[in-house]
Design a protein around this motif. Sequence first.
Motif, PDB file in Angstrom:
ATOM      1  N   ALA A 186       0.827  -1.215   0.000  1.00  0.00           N
ATOM      2  CA  ALA A 186       0.000   0.000   0.000  1.00  0.00           C
ATOM      3  C   ALA A 186       0.858   1.259   0.000  1.00  0.00           C
ATOM      4  O   ALA A 186       0.439   2.312  -0.485  1.00  0.00           O
ATOM      5  CB  ALA A 186      -0.926  -0.015   1.217  1.00  0.00           C
ATOM      6  N   SER A 187       2.077   1.148   0.528  1.00  0.00           N
ATOM      7  CA  SER A 187       2.966   2.310   0.601  1.00  0.00           C
ATOM      8  C   SER A 187       3.726   2.545  -0.700  1.00  0.00           C
ATOM      9  O   SER A 187       4.462   3.531  -0.825  1.00  0.00           O
ATOM     10  CB  SER A 187       3.969   2.134   1.741  1.00  0.00           C
ATOM     11  N   GLY A 188       3.580   1.628  -1.662  1.00  0.00           N
ATOM     12  CA  GLY A 188       4.253   1.787  -2.944  1.00  0.00           C
ATOM     13  C   GLY A 188       5.535   0.987  -3.090  1.00  0.00           C
ATOM     14  O   GLY A 188       6.179   1.025  -4.135  1.00  0.00           O
ATOM     15  N   GLU A 189       5.930   0.251  -2.037  1.00  0.00           N
ATOM     16  CA  GLU A 189       7.113  -0.609  -2.142  1.00  0.00           C
ATOM     17  C   GLU A 189       6.820  -1.743  -3.127  1.00  0.00           C
ATOM     18  O   GLU A 189       5.698  -2.257  -3.180  1.00  0.00           O
ATOM     19  CB  GLU A 189       7.479  -1.192  -0.776  1.00  0.00           C
ATOM     20  N   ILE A 190       7.829  -2.124  -3.918  1.00  0.00           N
ATOM     21  CA  ILE A 190       7.641  -3.153  -4.944  1.00  0.00           C
ATOM     22  C   ILE A 190       8.670  -4.264  -4.763  1.00  0.00           C
ATOM     23  O   ILE A 190       9.862  -3.993  -4.602  1.00  0.00           O
ATOM     24  CB  ILE A 190       7.766  -2.568  -6.362  1.00  0.00           C
ATOM     25  N   TRP A 191       8.202  -5.493  -4.761  1.00  0.00           N
ATOM     26  CA  TRP A 191       9.087  -6.658  -4.820  1.00  0.00           C
ATOM     27  C   TRP A 191       9.029  -7.221  -6.239  1.00  0.00           C
ATOM     28  O   TRP A 191       7.940  -7.365  -6.810  1.00  0.00           O
ATOM     29  CB  TRP A 191       8.657  -7.733  -3.822  1.00  0.00           C
ATOM     30  N   HIS A 192      10.193  -7.555  -6.789  1.00  0.00           N
ATOM     31  CA  HIS A 192      10.302  -8.096  -8.135  1.00  0.00           C
ATOM     32  C   HIS A 192      10.637  -9.585  -8.065  1.00  0.00           C
ATOM     33  O   HIS A 192      11.537  -9.985  -7.320  1.00  0.00           O
ATOM     34  CB  HIS A 192      11.412  -7.380  -8.917  1.00  0.00           C
TER      35      HIS A 192
END
Length: 216
Positions: A186-192
């Motif tokens: 929700a905070s915009g952090e992204i895991w690839h």
Amino acid sequence: MLVGAPARAQDAATLRKNMIGQWELSTTERSKTCVVTLKNDTSPQGLKLELEPDCAKALPFTKDITAWNIKGLDIVRLQNPTGEAVIDFTEVESGIFEGIRTGEGVYILQNLAAARSLTKSMDQMIGDWSMVRGSGRMVCGLTLTNTETTQDNFAVFLKPRCDPLVANFNPKQWRLERGELLMMSASGEIWHFEADDNAQWRRVPDSADPLILLRQ
């Protein structure tokens, strides 16, 4: 300068030749798509093309596209009757081109057969998954859905008793993009995550004790 001119001309000519055929024009997650057939025939406006009938409904800006052309060394231009760019694409990886329309966002142009293969891949992602460490220790269960949350993103749900690392990240959305699985908090952090040779998805960049997604 003149010495290099033939090589540059050859590059543009090769790109033009390689572009002949059917392509999918889409938003980044392919929630809206349009099939474009690029032809080698010339017209007063440029090189001819065909758009499938529903293109303007899916992607309204395509109603202005009447021709295509190669500009410079590596730009694939979809243009209006006066030759102005409706959208310019450049190749970002083999067979995949990216273009930006100001105020709208990024669009992708890719080989139609490859794009339809990706659709199958996305359908195969829906369902329950386990997130494990490289050692095999399970750290979380989760469900990928096809419920659209925001444009091009879909809902993901964590199951109870997840490892604090995953629980604190708390992904809310996922999508496939350029061969990667992206999970977003929700905070915009992204895991690839990238698919590895064993049809598993491994978080990148890699680590000594990686996170791996396995189908349940």
